[in-house]
Design an enzyme around this catalytic site. Sequence first.
Site, PDB file in Angstrom:
ATOM      1  N   CYS A 188       0.393   1.986  -5.459  1.00  0.00           N
ATOM      2  CA  CYS A 188      -0.491   2.967  -6.095  1.00  0.00           C
ATOM      3  C   CYS A 188       0.261   4.257  -6.403  1.00  0.00           C
ATOM      4  O   CYS A 188       1.219   4.614  -5.723  1.00  0.00           O
ATOM      5  CB  CYS A 188      -1.678   3.279  -5.188  1.00  0.00           C
ATOM      6  SG  CYS A 188      -2.755   1.873  -4.874  1.00  0.00           S
TER       7      CYS A 188
ATOM      8  N   HIS B 216       0.833  -1.199   0.000  1.00  0.00           N
ATOM      9  CA  HIS B 216       0.000   0.000   0.000  1.00  0.00           C
ATOM     10  C   HIS B 216       0.871   1.255   0.000  1.00  0.00           C
ATOM     11  O   HIS B 216       1.977   1.263   0.544  1.00  0.00           O
ATOM     12  CB  HIS B 216      -0.909   0.025   1.226  1.00  0.00           C
ATOM     13  CG  HIS B 216      -2.083  -0.900   1.120  1.00  0.00           C
ATOM     14  ND1 HIS B 216      -2.883  -0.971  -0.004  1.00  0.00           N
ATOM     15  CD2 HIS B 216      -2.611  -1.793   2.007  1.00  0.00           C
ATOM     16  CE1 HIS B 216      -3.846  -1.857   0.191  1.00  0.00           C
ATOM     17  NE2 HIS B 216      -3.701  -2.374   1.394  1.00  0.00           N
TER      18      HIS B 216
END
Length: 232
Positions: A209, A143
């Site tokens: 991301c 993440h």
Amino acid sequence: MARNTAALSRRREWTLRVVCSVGEICVTLGIVALLFVAYKTWGQLGELQDAQAELDHALEQQWTGLVAPDPTVDQPAAAPGTTAPRDRVATEGQPLVRLSIPRLGLRWVVTEGTTQQALRSGPGHYRGTQMPGEIGNFAVAGHRIPGVFWDLDELAAGDVIEVEGPRARYTYQVTGTRIVGPNASAELAPLPGQTGAQPTESRLVLTTCNPKWDNYQRLIVEAQLQSETPRG
């Protein structure tokens, strides 16, 4: 006339109270939203650290008793396209290896799998990609949050990524970074970015991301194995 003036005054006072109340509610909601974002971004760091500590302990227990293969004894054949046999097929969420990036001053236990549940405790290994030291692509997702891959964009060619397995330590060197679409899958191929090509080297790919605060792109960091040393 006096009665109309009094009524108008009361109406204005009531309107002012309503406006002030609505304003206070909006400010309160804004503060709550900011606190929620702050918690999602930084507040979970403590939970992540606790989870990583538990995984590190579990990994050490898992490795207890494992020793380097005796070079005088025939070992099981390697899986096709790899350089070393796998001890077993890991289950989802199982701790696999330690991964560290000296430039960022961070180290994690990487678990098996990239489901939301698995990634809550740190980086996860893409199932189906190779393991460290094997010919092909050891691919890891994480993440874009503090404590995980928040500053992954700071890596550049030449930076070092270290991986510690049960029997060896692997040193990879970053060869480059790039931005791809959110659904790009070629980066997970045995030869990253070249689906169907036959790999001849051991590589590593980190994905997260991009940009920060959003997920409409993927940041890719590619690295190549430089050395492998037995784990003492």
